[in-house]
Design an enzyme around this catalytic site. Structure first.
Site, mmCIF file in Angstrom:
data_model
loop_
_atom_site.group_PDB
_atom_site.id
_atom_site.type_symbol
_atom_site.label_atom_id
_atom_site.label_comp_id
_atom_site.label_asym_id
_atom_site.label_seq_id
_atom_site.Cartn_x
_atom_site.Cartn_y
_atom_site.Cartn_z
ATOM 1 N N SER A 69 35.104 45.765 38.199
ATOM 2 C CA SER A 69 35.134 47.261 37.656
ATOM 3 C C SER A 69 33.932 48.014 37.263
ATOM 4 O O SER A 69 33.921 49.259 37.379
ATOM 5 C CB SER A 69 36.187 47.084 36.211
ATOM 6 O OG SER A 69 37.489 46.294 36.670
ATOM 7 N N GLU A 125 41.474 46.326 40.904
ATOM 8 C CA GLU A 125 42.789 45.216 40.960
ATOM 9 C C GLU A 125 43.430 45.195 42.168
ATOM 10 O O GLU A 125 44.629 45.097 42.393
ATOM 11 C CB GLU A 125 43.447 45.597 39.848
ATOM 12 C CG GLU A 125 42.969 45.632 38.523
ATOM 13 C CD GLU A 125 42.366 44.222 38.058
ATOM 14 O OE1 GLU A 125 42.566 43.359 38.682
ATOM 15 O OE2 GLU A 125 41.669 44.233 36.961
ATOM 16 N N ALA A 126 42.467 45.150 43.408
ATOM 17 C CA ALA A 126 43.143 45.560 44.701
ATOM 18 C C ALA A 126 43.836 44.198 45.076
ATOM 19 O O ALA A 126 44.664 44.288 46.142
ATOM 20 C CB ALA A 126 41.780 45.724 45.653
ATOM 21 N N CYS A 133 27.511 25.398 36.148
ATOM 22 C CA CYS A 133 26.576 24.494 36.704
ATOM 23 C C CYS A 133 25.330 25.323 37.421
ATOM 24 O O CYS A 133 24.347 24.647 37.755
ATOM 25 C CB CYS A 133 27.226 23.714 37.807
ATOM 26 S SG CYS A 133 27.558 24.516 39.218
#
Length: 205
Positions: free
Chosen positions: A16, A88-89, A147
């Protein structure tokens, strides 16, 4: 020639933020943009694209009832458009993605889509699958696992930080949150979640 772009990443990779920066860059040059976000996602407020670094912008909202091509054509009657940006595709339908291909191909307006590739079980979202198949350009944004390796997967965890292995594909808010992990640690923790939920199920019998 205008293109359809899909910028995808795991959670917390700044999708975003990148969208809002692209919007700013267009507008800084005197160009007009149209922003879209999923109606189902109201974490930043209805019709608002929000980022983790507190940037936000108003946006039109889409759900299954919205025809994105027709909406863009209607907006073109009011003003010139130089770029369409979709947040938010992953929540797009295949029909939506086909409509966005028409925006790029027929209206000659670039379309930049930002979203997740896979869900908390490692499965493609319908919108992401369609974009991976149809977008002209695919761009992976980078996130980092605990990690230190590249994070490509999204793990759903409960309020105690334990992995959730089943449930609805879309679960926004509530008692869940999501963390980005590399593939190795995603499957390690997902399998731990499956084993824990199975043992709880057996214990209830």
């Amino acid at each position: 020639m205008a293109k359809l772009y899909f910028y995808y990443a795991a959670m917390n990779a700044g999708k975003s933020t990148t969208l809002l920066q692209a919007d700013y860059n267009y507008r800084e040059r005197g160009m007009e943009t149209m922003l879209w976000t999923a109606a189902i996602d109201e974490r930043a407020g209805h019709g608002t694209i929000g980022s983790r670094i507190a940037l936000s912008a108003p946006a039109a909202t889409y759900d299954e009832s919205v025809n994105l091509f027709d909406a863009v054509v209607a907006e073109l009657i009011r003003r010139k458009l130089d770029c369409i940006l979709v947040d938010e595709a992953q929540f797009l339908t295949q029909g939506h993605v086909l409509q966005l291909t028409r925006v790029a191909d027929e209206l000659r307006i670039p379309v930049l889509c930002y979203g997740l590739r896979t869900d908390f079980q490692g499965k493609l979202f319908p919108g992401s699958a369609a974009l991976l198949a149809l977008a002209d350009t695919l761009v992976e944004l980078k996130a980092v696992c605990d990690c230190g390796r590249k994070a490509t997967m999204n793990l759903r965890v409960d309020a105690d930080g334990l992995a959730v292995a089943d449930g609805a594909q879309t679960e926004i808010g509530g008692n869940y949150r999501y963390i980005a992990l590399c593939r190795k640690h995603f499957f390690q923790r997902l399998n731990e979640g499956k084993a824990r939920q199975m043992s709880l199920g057996l214990a209830r019998r």
